[in-house]
Enzyme design. Structure first.
Site, PDB file in Angstrom:
ATOM      1  N   ASP A  25      -0.053   5.016   1.148  1.00 23.50           N
ATOM      2  CA  ASP A  25      -0.398   5.948   2.371  1.00 23.50           C
ATOM      3  C   ASP A  25      -0.178   5.423   3.542  1.00 23.50           C
ATOM      4  OD1 ASP A  25      -0.883   8.285   0.905  1.00 23.50           O
ATOM      5  OD2 ASP A  25      -2.541   7.191  -0.024  1.00 23.50           O
ATOM      6  N   ASP A  62       0.861  -1.253  -0.100  1.00 25.10           N
ATOM      7  CA  ASP A  62       0.051  -0.045  -0.119  1.00 25.10           C
ATOM      8  C   ASP A  62       0.923   1.215  -0.006  1.00 25.10           C
ATOM      9  OD1 ASP A  62      -2.431   1.652   0.208  1.00 25.10           O
ATOM     10  OD2 ASP A  62      -1.712   1.588   2.555  1.00 25.10           O
TER      11      ASP A  62
END
Length: 215
Positions: free
Chosen positions: A14, A12
């Site tokens: 963020d 991922d």
């Protein structure tokens, strides 16, 4: 040290590679105010979710197109404050080309945040617009593994949010590494403070036990 065999790592973005919490929440507060919404309720639903899915939770269909464009503009404007997560640059420099980013952000927003941090461009990127169903569905992670040419069972997924970790678990990787305190009560196989102390080996990843919050 803990060794985790794998052929590729799916991240991922963020909260995992970049720290965009302050800029992201600031953007959504501004957006909430412009649309007369309770910012606390909106912020509760943004992490790990595509902006389009968040907008759809709070606004009727006839307002969603313009509202989505508006939050995109605000978030990109705020991205200048984005900083890399500790250890991200060192780890990514070791992984090329065996890694990918699977993000709920749009391609322009991802580019803005990576540019602000100076982190390298991922070999494979799966953004919000490339999947039919966003996280917690596993589609993005399965697509990234396919594009890398590596079975998902030979990948490690690195996530931070509850929504993202549910997506990772549904995908069925070799291991899920959670990042940050919020991941401690998740389905991640182990949880680290940040990416400091994680390195690439000839067979996978090596993690310094001192950065592990739960294992």
């Amino acid at each position: 040290m803990i060794d985790i065999p794998c052929r590729a790592v799916l991240f991922d973005c963020d909260g995992v590679l970049v720290d965009s919490v302050d800029s992201g929440e600031r953007a959504w507060r501004q957006w909430s105010g412009e649309y007369g919404l309770d910012s606390a309720l909106v912020l509760d639903g943004i992490h790990g979710r595509r902006s389009a899915d968040t907008v759809a939770l709070f606004l009727p269909p006839e307002l969603r197109h313009d509202a989505l464009a508006r939050i995109e503009t605000i978030e990109i404007d705020q991205a200048v404050d984005t900083r890399p997560i500790s250890g991200a640059r060192q780890l990514l420099d070791q992984l090329t080309p065996h890694w990918a980013v699977v993000t709920s952000a749009s391609a322009p927003l991802l580019t803005a945040r990576l540019t602000a941090t100076g982190l390298p461009t991922p070999p494979i990127v799966i953004t919000a617009g490339e999947v039919q169903v966003g996280k917690p569905a596993p589609e993005g992670y399965l697509l990234a593994a396919d594009k890398l040419g590596v079975p998902i069972q030979n990948c490690v997924i690195v996530e931070d949010s509850a929504t993202g970790i549910r997506a990772a678990a549904a995908a069925g990787p070799a291991r899920i590494i959670g990042v940050g305190e919020a991941a401690k009560d998740s389905a991640a196989h182990l949880v680290v403070r940040d990416l400091t102390g994680i390195s690439r080996t000839s067979t996978g990843l090596r993690i310094d036990a001192r950065v592990i919050l739960r294992g």
